[in-house]
Design a protein around this motif. Structure first.
Motif, PDB file in Angstrom:
ATOM      1  N   ASN A  47       0.862  -1.158   0.063  1.00 31.42           N
ATOM      2  CA  ASN A  47      -0.047   0.005  -0.005  1.00 31.42           C
ATOM      3  C   ASN A  47       0.875   1.368   0.267  1.00 31.42           C
ATOM      4  OD1 ASN A  47      -2.583   1.513   0.335  1.00 31.42           O
ATOM      5  ND2 ASN A  47      -2.215   1.940   2.123  1.00 31.42           N
ATOM      6  N   ASN A  48       0.395   2.289  -0.786  1.00 26.26           N
ATOM      7  CA  ASN A  48       1.259   3.437  -0.813  1.00 26.26           C
ATOM      8  C   ASN A  48       0.453   4.600  -0.131  1.00 26.26           C
ATOM      9  OD1 ASN A  48       2.630   5.765  -1.628  1.00 26.26           O
ATOM     10  ND2 ASN A  48       2.434   5.506  -3.872  1.00 26.26           N
ATOM     11  N   GLY A  49       1.282   4.957   1.034  1.00 25.09           N
ATOM     12  CA  GLY A  49       0.573   5.787   2.104  1.00 25.09           C
ATOM     13  C   GLY A  49       1.149   6.983   1.969  1.00 25.09           C
ATOM     14  N   ASP A  50       2.351   7.289   1.406  1.00 21.49           N
ATOM     15  CA  ASP A  50       3.200   8.599   1.365  1.00 21.49           C
ATOM     16  C   ASP A  50       3.735   8.926   0.069  1.00 21.49           C
ATOM     17  OD1 ASP A  50       4.637  10.726   1.766  1.00 21.49           O
ATOM     18  OD2 ASP A  50       6.049  10.045   3.112  1.00 21.49           O
ATOM     19  N   GLY A  67       5.492   1.937  -5.199  1.00 22.18           N
ATOM     20  CA  GLY A  67       5.050   2.963  -4.476  1.00 22.18           C
ATOM     21  C   GLY A  67       4.762   2.597  -3.020  1.00 22.18           C
ATOM     22  N   GLY A  68       4.588   1.247  -2.590  1.00 16.68           N
ATOM     23  CA  GLY A  68       4.158   0.834  -1.360  1.00 16.68           C
ATOM     24  C   GLY A  68       5.370   1.276  -0.154  1.00 16.68           C
ATOM     25  N   ASP A  69       5.015   1.546   1.016  1.00 16.06           N
ATOM     26  CA  ASP A  69       5.846   2.094   1.855  1.00 16.06           C
ATOM     27  C   ASP A  69       5.350   1.692   3.275  1.00 16.06           C
ATOM     28  OD1 ASP A  69       3.760   3.942   2.086  1.00 16.06           O
ATOM     29  OD2 ASP A  69       4.888   5.298   0.850  1.00 16.06           O
ATOM     30  N   THR A 108      22.592  -1.044   6.747  1.00 15.50           N
ATOM     31  CA  THR A 108      22.319  -0.002   7.574  1.00 15.50           C
ATOM     32  C   THR A 108      21.302   0.837   6.982  1.00 15.50           C
ATOM     33  OG1 THR A 108      24.198   1.096   7.010  1.00 15.50           O
ATOM     34  CG2 THR A 108      24.567  -0.237   8.886  1.00 15.50           C
ATOM     35  N   LYS A 109      21.432   1.079   5.833  1.00 17.64           N
ATOM     36  CA  LYS A 109      20.549   2.417   5.341  1.00 17.64           C
ATOM     37  C   LYS A 109      19.369   1.638   4.906  1.00 17.64           C
ATOM     38  CE  LYS A 109      24.462   4.819   3.527  1.00 17.64           C
ATOM     39  NZ  LYS A 109      25.204   5.116   1.952  1.00 17.64           N
ATOM     40  N   LEU A 110      18.098   2.301   5.038  1.00 21.33           N
ATOM     41  CA  LEU A 110      16.777   1.883   4.500  1.00 21.33           C
ATOM     42  C   LEU A 110      16.427   2.231   3.307  1.00 21.33           C
ATOM     43  CD1 LEU A 110      14.765   2.582   7.934  1.00 21.33           C
ATOM     44  CD2 LEU A 110      15.759   0.446   7.151  1.00 21.33           C
ATOM     45  N   GLU A 111      15.835   1.616   2.478  1.00 24.85           N
ATOM     46  CA  GLU A 111      15.442   1.755   1.078  1.00 24.85           C
ATOM     47  C   GLU A 111      14.413   3.098   0.970  1.00 24.85           C
ATOM     48  OE1 GLU A 111      14.545   2.682  -2.446  1.00 24.85           O
ATOM     49  OE2 GLU A 111      15.886   1.111  -2.053  1.00 24.85           O
ATOM     50  N   PRO A 112      15.051   4.208   0.451  1.00 26.55           N
ATOM     51  CA  PRO A 112      14.187   5.605   0.407  1.00 26.55           C
ATOM     52  C   PRO A 112      12.796   5.493   0.039  1.00 26.55           C
ATOM     53  CG  PRO A 112      16.278   5.799  -0.525  1.00 26.55           C
ATOM     54  CD  PRO A 112      16.235   4.339  -0.168  1.00 26.55           C
ATOM     55  N   HIS A 113      12.568   4.541  -1.076  1.00 25.90           N
ATOM     56  CA  HIS A 113      11.277   4.197  -1.776  1.00 25.90           C
ATOM     57  C   HIS A 113      10.295   3.923  -0.413  1.00 25.90           C
ATOM     58  CE1 HIS A 113      12.925   3.837  -5.469  1.00 25.90           C
ATOM     59  NE2 HIS A 113      12.121   4.552  -5.892  1.00 25.90           N
ATOM     60  N   PHE A 114      10.763   3.039   0.469  1.00 27.61           N
ATOM     61  CA  PHE A 114       9.998   2.608   1.628  1.00 27.61           C
ATOM     62  C   PHE A 114       9.614   3.490   2.750  1.00 27.61           C
ATOM     63  CE2 PHE A 114      11.847  -1.999   0.835  1.00 27.61           C
ATOM     64  CZ  PHE A 114      11.300  -1.875  -0.393  1.00 27.61           C
ATOM     65  N   PRO A 330       1.792  -8.743  -7.393  1.00 27.41           N
ATOM     66  CA  PRO A 330       0.970  -7.473  -7.966  1.00 27.41           C
ATOM     67  C   PRO A 330       0.822  -6.729  -6.866  1.00 27.41           C
ATOM     68  CG  PRO A 330      -0.509  -9.154  -7.501  1.00 27.41           C
ATOM     69  CD  PRO A 330       0.945  -9.793  -7.192  1.00 27.41           C
ATOM     70  N   PHE A 331       0.604  -5.298  -7.098  1.00 24.39           N
ATOM     71  CA  PHE A 331       0.212  -4.063  -6.024  1.00 24.39           C
ATOM     72  C   PHE A 331      -1.088  -4.475  -5.672  1.00 24.39           C
ATOM     73  CE2 PHE A 331      -0.764  -0.036  -4.462  1.00 24.39           C
ATOM     74  CZ  PHE A 331       0.503   0.257  -3.807  1.00 24.39           C
ATOM     75  N   PHE A 332      -1.076  -4.546  -4.229  1.00 19.19           N
ATOM     76  CA  PHE A 332      -2.642  -5.173  -3.638  1.00 19.19           C
ATOM     77  C   PHE A 332      -3.567  -4.080  -4.049  1.00 19.19           C
ATOM     78  CE2 PHE A 332      -5.673  -6.227  -0.697  1.00 19.19           C
ATOM     79  CZ  PHE A 332      -5.436  -7.473  -0.029  1.00 19.19           C
ATOM     80  N   ASN A 333      -4.629  -4.788  -4.358  1.00 21.02           N
ATOM     81  CA  ASN A 333      -5.969  -4.084  -5.031  1.00 21.02           C
ATOM     82  C   ASN A 333      -7.118  -4.326  -3.644  1.00 21.02           C
ATOM     83  OD1 ASN A 333      -8.249  -2.998  -6.042  1.00 21.02           O
ATOM     84  ND2 ASN A 333      -8.072  -4.270  -8.033  1.00 21.02           N
TER      85      ASN A 333
END
Length: 485
Positions: A47-50, A67-69, A108-114, A330-333
């Motif tokens: 789910n894309n929240g931001d 886009g999920g985060d 150590t670094k998180l994925e920026p997309h997340f 797939p991106f969740f619907n």
């Protein structure tokens, strides 16, 4: 039909609370891994929240970040709660070349997309406020050839396929460096568990050393893996068990003799029909020209009542298809029909409320051609689960000695009721491709609490209908008023 299902479910819930057992809660630190049920997802595909972190996101490209985060997961926790899951697995979260986290660039670094560190911590706080737990992956191999450790030449690496490398475990510094990185990750966030993945190059001795180091700093943390292993993990999957489940439930009228693999020794093993690394069970159903919703209803009943820790990949509740990634990711619907989600929620409710269904004794009473009947029991309860995965009505006689004297079997999914016959057996009859979960009650004739519960259910349901009709009339009246203007 829907109203009948709602009534049946509500009656089952009330019956459980009023007659069978007190409510049970799993506060953090009180439960064990055997008590959990796992919802497995990929951050990018849930789910894309931001929108602020949607850098070069393309929801139409299955190979790209969609886009999920972390914020998106936090905003959809109720969906997971409604299905009764107690533990969420969110996959790898490190900076990565691929949407699934499969080619990490850092430990150590998180994925920026997340999202940011603060957003991951906010997700964890919200998860814990909702009395859930959260596990993240730590990949021990097949990292990107551009991983920061490779560039720094921190530890030796060996070339692998598709632009990845494996760490050279023959070097004495490798396990030590990875252990330090795992422990740092475990202590940096309030995670409830870590799942070590890509472990095939590591010996049990190396893995046990790593597990011990984690437990020294986080004694209550779950340490899992997604591969078969003899190391001291709290839980790991079993390929033989997964294959047995797939063979038995992908089609009707199967050779279900493979289900005899189940016994009490699997109680701390992860049981699943599929995982996010392979094909979906729905794919096999479709290939066999089966109807997935029907298949999944009998399959899900087995998953949540057999010995083991059920793991369900995201999208199973909407029968996601796919032979391999990215088709299987797939991106969740969330606008898709959620009827299977309701069933998963009902089954998880029973499992969460009953210690016996989670960890009780197991006995296969009947297993022939896809018609299975088995018992989960303890000194407090006896459950009988009947699954007719055939194309014909099936029946079986269960001796009273397997259930107990002066008992009746009360079905909690379809309100079936079976009493002991004059010849001292319980005759279970199920229509084709149906399943029922029975609780063995004392047979004392009329059950006043149950009758009261049933009446209350009807009153609640009628009240719901009345409210819905009243709101509908008001809405139509308002719409008519607007049209006249």
């Amino acid at each position: 039909m829907k109203g009948r299902r709602l009534i049946g479910v509500a009656a089952a819930v009330l019956l459980l609370f009023q007659i069978v057992m007190p409510a049970t809660s799993f506060a953090k630190g009180e439960s064990t891994i055997e008590d959990e049920s796992i919802y497995d997802l990929l951050v990018d595909r849930f789910n894309n929240g931001d929108g602020k972190n949607d850098i070069d996101v393309d929801a139409q490209d299955p190979f790209a970040f969609n886009g999920g985060d972390f914020a998106g997961i936090a905003s959809r926790l109720q969906h997971i709660i409604d299905m009764g899951f107690t533990l969420i697995s969110i996959g790898p979260v490190f900076e990565t070349e691929t949407y699934d986290g499969g080619k990490p660039l850092s430990y150590t670094k998180l994925e920026p997309h997340f999202g940011t560190e603060d957003e991951l911590k906010a997700l964890l706080k919200e998860v814990h406020n909702k009395k859930l737990k959260l596990v993240a992956d730590f990949p021990l191999g097949k990292v990107s050839a551009n991983h920061e450790w490779v560039k720094e030449d921190k530890i030796p690496s060996l070339p692998a396929e598709n632009g990845t490398v494996n760490w050279d475990v023959s070097d004495s510094t490798t396990v030590e460096a990875l252990t330090e990185a795992v422990v740092e990750f475990a202590t940096s966030y309030d995670l409830d568990g870590i799942r070590l993945t890509k472990i095939d190059a590591f010996s049990d001795e190396n893995l046990n050393s790593m597990i011990s180091a984690i437990r020294n700093v986080k004694p209550d943390m779950y340490i899992l893996t997604d591969e078969e292993s003899e190391a001291n993990f709290d839980a790991s999957p079993n390929t033989t068990v997964m294959d047995a489940l797939r063979q038995t439930f992908a089609t009707s009228d199967p050779d279900s003799s493979v289900m005899d693999v189940f016994d009490e020794s699997n109680s701390n093993g992860i049981i699943q029909f599929d995982d996010l690394a392979g094909s979906r069970l729905t794919y096999e159903m479709v290939e066999a020209r089966m109807f997935p919703p029907t298949r999944w209803k009998v399959a899900a009943t087995a998953l949540f009542t057999l010995p083991g820790i059920p793991l369900v990949p995201y999208g199973t509740e909407i029968a996601v298809n796919g032979k391999e990634a990215p088709e299987s990711h797939p991106f969740f619907n969330f606008k898709t029909d959620m009827e299977l989600a309701e069933l998963i929620g009902n089954l998880n409710l029973l499992r969460n409320q009953s210690e016996t269904l989670r960890n009780g004794d197991f006995e296969m009473l009947h297993n022939k051609g896809g018609f299975l009947v088995y018992k989960r029991s303890s000194k407090d309860e006896t459950w009988i689960i009947a699954i007719n995965n055939t194309t014909k009505t099936a029946s079986v006689e269960i001796p009273v000695s397997k259930i107990g004297d002066n008992k009746k079997l009360r079905g909690l999914l379809d309100s079936d009721l079976i009493r002991e016959s004059d010849d001292d057996v319980f005759r279970i009859v199920l229509d084709r491709e149906m399943a029922e979960v029975y609780i063995a009650d004392e047979d004392k004739g009329y059950n006043t609490p149950y009758l009261i519960a049933s009446i209350l259910v009807y009153i609640i349901f009628l009240g719901f209908l009345f409210t819905a009709i009243k709101k509908g009339r008001a809405r139509r009246k308002q719409e008519n008023s607007i049209e006249k203007k």
